[in-house]
Design an enzyme around this catalytic site. Structure first.
Site, mmCIF file in Angstrom:
data_model
loop_
_atom_site.group_PDB
_atom_site.id
_atom_site.type_symbol
_atom_site.label_atom_id
_atom_site.label_comp_id
_atom_site.label_asym_id
_atom_site.label_seq_id
_atom_site.Cartn_x
_atom_site.Cartn_y
_atom_site.Cartn_z
ATOM 1 N N CYS A 55 38.548 39.644 38.751
ATOM 2 C CA CYS A 55 40.009 39.641 38.801
ATOM 3 C C CYS A 55 40.562 41.508 37.514
ATOM 4 O O CYS A 55 40.054 40.771 36.601
ATOM 5 C CB CYS A 55 40.834 38.655 38.960
ATOM 6 S SG CYS A 55 42.867 38.765 38.682
ATOM 7 N N CYS A 93 43.202 39.719 35.835
ATOM 8 C CA CYS A 93 42.395 38.195 35.108
ATOM 9 C C CYS A 93 42.192 39.366 33.476
ATOM 10 O O CYS A 93 42.324 38.500 32.352
ATOM 11 C CB CYS A 93 41.723 37.119 35.594
ATOM 12 S SG CYS A 93 42.109 37.012 36.687
#
Length: 277
Positions: A56, A59
């Protein structure tokens, strides 16, 4: 020898430079790692938890801020943790993670979703100023320790197990895809039969069936009809007594009439004889 000394000076400077750079010598992270086995430690104390995935981009951008925030954890008396949803599918099912990264605050078993800005300063203010009190906590029905979320976690883990088994059947054993689906269909039917038998056994143990006793035909009349029948019988008996009294009265009357008629006949008899004479 002089040439060797010239080489040692730059090497020593490079080592000192690398040692001075933060994190260059493998500094220990203050972020704790939560798994399906140790997640119950969240139920005690104050926590900030990040749910992330290695692939991600958002993230990955959050990681430096999260690491810096974790350094303040000891001063703020809060534990900072993270969960990799690609490995801990059970925890992602318990919290119903639908977006990444997702951040939760936990205080003595009460969970709240963090929806504020994602910087170190904002995280620190959220804890130090107790801004989490203005956030509505997650309902107990949907808490990670509830029965509903425990079942959801088991379903997530089951889905991962099925996917892993399908990959093993197709790639490792060389079965066709329809063969793998046939195996799962047979396992589903078999598990349903076993579950049904288990439920019947439990129901029979909790509520055993009662054997019906043969009904005995009693000659006694029902109590609710006994009084009317008694009244009818009494009325019939009273009518019979009245009829018998009338009959006896008629008989006595008839007996009384018969001697008088005889007397009259006797009285009338001689008079007729005298008239004839």
């Amino acid at each position: 020898m002089a040439h060797l000394g010239r080489l040692l000076v730059p090497l020593a400077a490079l080592v000192l430079l690398l040692w001075a750079v933060p994190g260059a010598h493998g500094r220990r992270s203050n972020v704790r790692v939560l798994t399906d086995e140790n997640w119950t430690s969240l139920l005690e104390g104050e926590w900030m938890i990040e749910f992330y995935a290695p692939w991600c981009p958002a993230c990955q951008n959050l990681q430096p801020e999260w690491e810096s925030f974790a350094e303040w954890g000891e001063d703020l008396e809060v534990k900072v943790a993270k969960v990799d949803v690609t490995e801990q599918t059970g925890l992602s099912g318990r919290f119903i993670i639908t977006a990444l990264p997702s951040i939760y605050h936990c205080k003595d078993g009460e969970f709240r979703r963090y929806l504020g800005p994602r910087t170190k300063k904002d995280f620190i203010n959220f804890i130090s100023e107790k801004e989490w009190k203005s956030v509505e906590p997650v309902s107990s029905w949907f808490g990670p320790s509830s029965v509903l979320m425990t079942t959801m976690s088991a379903l997530f883990q089951l889905s991962v197990y099925i996917r892993t088994s399908h990959s093993y059947f197709v790639h490792d054993l060389g079965l066709p895809a329809w063969g793998s689906y046939l195996v799962f269909a047979f396992a589903t039917v078999l598990s349903g039969l076993l579950l049904g038998l288990f439920m019947i056994f439990v129901a029979d143990c909790l509520c055993p069936s009662k054997r019906r006793k043969p009904q005995q035909h009693s000659t006694k009349k029902p109590p609710e009809f006994s009084q009317p029948l008694k009244k009818v019988e009494e009325e019939q008996e009273a009518d019979d007594e009245d009829v018998s009294e009338e009959e006896t009265g008629n008989k006595e009357g008839a007996n009384k009439d018969t001697p008088q008629s005889g007397v009259r006949q006797r009285c009338v008899g001689p008079s007729l004889a005298t008239d004839k004479s």
